[in-house]
Every structure is written in C-alpha cells, then in structure tokens.
Design a protein around this motif. Sequence first.
Motif, short mmCIF file in Angstrom:
data_model
loop_
_atom_site.label_atom_id
_atom_site.label_comp_id
_atom_site.label_asym_id
_atom_site.label_seq_id
_atom_site.Cartn_x
_atom_site.Cartn_y
_atom_site.Cartn_z
N ALA A 99 0.83 -1.20 0.00
CA ALA A 99 0.00 0.00 0.00
C ALA A 99 0.87 1.25 0.00
N ALA A 100 0.30 2.36 -0.48
CA ALA A 100 1.02 3.62 -0.55
C ALA A 100 0.29 4.73 0.20
N ASP A 101 -1.00 4.80 0.01
CA ASP A 101 -1.84 5.85 0.57
C ASP A 101 -1.99 5.64 2.08
N LEU A 102 -1.86 6.70 2.86
CA LEU A 102 -1.92 6.58 4.32
C LEU A 102 -3.27 6.04 4.78
N GLY A 103 -4.34 6.48 4.14
CA GLY A 103 -5.64 5.95 4.51
C GLY A 103 -5.75 4.46 4.23
N THR A 104 -5.24 4.04 3.08
CA THR A 104 -5.25 2.62 2.74
C THR A 104 -4.41 1.82 3.72
N ILE A 105 -3.26 2.37 4.12
CA ILE A 105 -2.41 1.68 5.10
C ILE A 105 -3.18 1.43 6.39
N GLY A 106 -3.94 2.42 6.85
CA GLY A 106 -4.75 2.23 8.04
C GLY A 106 -5.80 1.15 7.85
N LEU A 107 -6.40 1.08 6.67
CA LEU A 107 -7.39 0.05 6.38
C LEU A 107 -6.76 -1.34 6.32
N VAL A 108 -5.54 -1.43 5.79
CA VAL A 108 -4.84 -2.72 5.76
C VAL A 108 -4.65 -3.25 7.18
N LYS A 109 -4.20 -2.39 8.08
CA LYS A 109 -3.99 -2.83 9.47
C LYS A 109 -5.29 -3.25 10.14
N LYS A 110 -6.40 -2.64 9.72
CA LYS A 110 -7.69 -2.94 10.34
C LYS A 110 -8.37 -4.16 9.73
N TYR A 111 -8.32 -4.28 8.39
CA TYR A 111 -9.11 -5.31 7.72
C TYR A 111 -8.30 -6.50 7.21
N ALA A 112 -6.98 -6.39 7.23
CA ALA A 112 -6.13 -7.54 6.86
C ALA A 112 -4.95 -7.63 7.83
N PRO A 113 -5.24 -7.73 9.13
CA PRO A 113 -4.18 -7.66 10.14
C PRO A 113 -3.21 -8.84 10.11
N LYS A 114 -3.61 -9.95 9.51
CA LYS A 114 -2.71 -11.12 9.45
C LYS A 114 -1.71 -11.01 8.31
N CYS A 115 -1.96 -10.11 7.37
CA CYS A 115 -1.03 -9.91 6.26
C CYS A 115 0.07 -8.94 6.67
#
Length: 412
Positions: free
Chosen positions: A102-118
């Motif tokens: 991910a590149a976008d800061l908002g997307t990075i936050g969503l990755v940590k929230k919705y794909a925490p095992k990745c």
Amino acid sequence: MNISTDKIILPELLCPAGDIVRLKTAVDFGADAVYIAGEEFGMRTAASNFGEENMREGIKYAHERGVKVHIACNTLPHNDEICRIPAFLEMVEDAGADAVIAADLGTIGLVKKYAPKCELHVSVQSGVVNYETANAFYNMGANRVVTARELSLSEIAEIRAKTPKELTLECFMHGAMCVSFSARCLLSSYMTGRDANRGDCAQPCRWSYSLVETNREGQHFDITETDKGTYILNANDLCMAEHLKEMYKAGIGSLKIEGRAKSQYYVAVTANAYRGALDSLKENFENWTLPSWVSEELNKISHRNYSTGFYFGTPQNAQTYQNAGYVRDYAVAATVDGYEDGYIVATLKNKFLRGAELDCLSPKEAPFKVKVLELFDQDLNPIESAPHPMMKIKIPFEHPVKAGSMLRMKCD
C-alpha cells in the motif's frame, strides 16, 4: 574478511505476475515471492489481474511450492473508491495472501484494520528516500518499505543501518524506469485523462516531442538530429544483474523485477536468469561474477537499452533519445508440454522450419540448444515446417525436457 557461504542469506527474488498463467510461470522458474493485484486498486490496469477465484488458486499454487504472494493495493484511491477497500482486504486475507502493498496513508490504516494477518509493505509510490520516513512507516506497523528508485546504494545502506533489522528493504533491480519521481506522474492525466496514480498510465513519456515557441503557432522545432522529434522523457530500463553483490552488501532484503503488464515469456526469462544469478552468488560469493548466460538471457527479452538507474549516483546513460522502441531479438517458437518416447511434445507459437536451431529456456537451469533435425506432427507424420499456431508438434531429442519450457528462435 571472507564470508562463509553458509552464512549468506540471499535476498528474496520478487517477480511480477499479471495473471494466473504468469504467476505459475514465475513460481516454476524460480521466484521466492510473486506480487499480483486484484481487479481494483493495483497500479497496472493494463494487466489482466486477478479476480477472487484466480487469486485463491494462485496463492494456493504458490504456497504449495514454498513461494509467497504479495497483493498490490497501491493506487491513490479517491473518495468513491474507499468504501470498496475493506471488503477487498478481507477477501485478500481470507485467501491467504502473505502481504499487502500500500502507498496511501488511509489505505495503510485500512490494511492494518481489515487484513491484520497480512504483512504491510509500503509501496514505492510512498517515496521513501530516508531512514526517518522508513522508521515512521515501521512505527505504523510496516514490515517492509519499497525504497524510491531515485536512491543510490550508499543511501540505501545508510537507511539499512539506521532502521530496525525487522524492517525489510525492498528495491527494484530490473525493468522499466519512470521519468517521474517514484512513478507519481501527472503527464498521463493531463494529456489523456488516464490517471497514472490509479494504475492507468498511457506512458506519454515514451512519445516523441518537439519544441514549440508560443509566438510561432504551428511551428515545431526539432531538438535532436532526427526529424522525428525527441524522446527526451524516454527512460532506459533498469538492469542490476551485474551488481547483485553490491545490492546484497547494501542490506537489501528483497530484489524486485518490474513488469506486471509484461508477457509470460518476460516473466519466465527474468525469473530464471535472476534465480541463476543469485544462486551463483551464494555458491561463489568472494569471487563472484555474473554468469555469461544470465546477461545473454536478459538480452533475449523485449527491453529498452539497459542502465543502472540511480544506484551509482546521477545516471549517465538514463535515456534513449532516438526512439521509444524496444530491442526484440528473440521470439517464442513453441512451449513444451512434455517429453515422450524420445520426443519433445510442444505447442506451436510461431512458425519455424525443419533444420532450425532453437534455444530452450527451461525452469531453473541455463538454456541449451535444440537442433530440429526432424519435425513431426502429433501423429508422427514428418513435416517440413510447423505453420499453424497452437498445433501440436514433436521433435526428437536426446534427453528429457521439462514441461513448461519454452523453445525460442532468433528473430530476423
């Protein structure tokens, strides 16, 4: 001080895949990891990319062979796209992906929230050029940062020295270079309405340009010696094959090949060549030189003139001004389906004649020659040529050839 080969942990060989066929090819030809994208949010809309079914199939195929899969979610999404990202990330994690890029800061936050095992890998789009930025992303939960292409090896080494060892540095080592800083280019948006920052670049940097003076409407002035304008924005391709030892010493943990929009043949050649180069580096680290067959292979794919980019300072051979064309010296003649009773069984891709000398690209080994002394159709009827694409052919050969190999011919 000599380094024991037992202590050398090679960097990850990270290869691109634009669809399920290319993913399997990358895996078979030597990748340690493959990066792909879904049907949205990836930086290469020109690639076929992966729907959910193919993504699950690809991840399963890779994992069964010890290869990781990273999912690119690295566009800069607009408001109307944000609502679709959580469901995509949940699917990606459920499918078993190893990492999300991910590149976008908002997307990075969503990755940590919705794909925490990745794992979270911060894209080259984020423009990481110093250790403070790398550390900031690490503190946000990043496992890896992809450094900007504009860095030298000495700058990368300093980032490595001043960041936690748990943070992997990933760097491009081969493929197309962008004229804009870390691919954040607006030319395409201005000129065609296609947003490069959302994966839809029209590559206007490869077009021919002329100089125009505002008071002389309609008059175009050449700024090269040709009458075709200048390709002043046309960056050469990156190739660091001869410098893998320096990249290893700089502390790079993942070596990345660009090219999710490139062909299956490109994926096979680059994966196989760099697999051979890295394995040879481990075997003979102190006295290593690039095996000649590797450099020969990298010249057998479609490419622009090669350069070393910014790795050794300001590029001295960064652009080709004469044209935007690729060098294309080889074509795939046939793909190998198997080996039966002393015959290579293959599917034709491009016409060739009996008597041709073909070059065989075989997974995880140096290429070798196949002289077509005799040629048969699938029923073993002798034929003078193989004229029809997708026809089955048989070629007598003295030893088995792996399924998935590619038989190549030199273009005229």
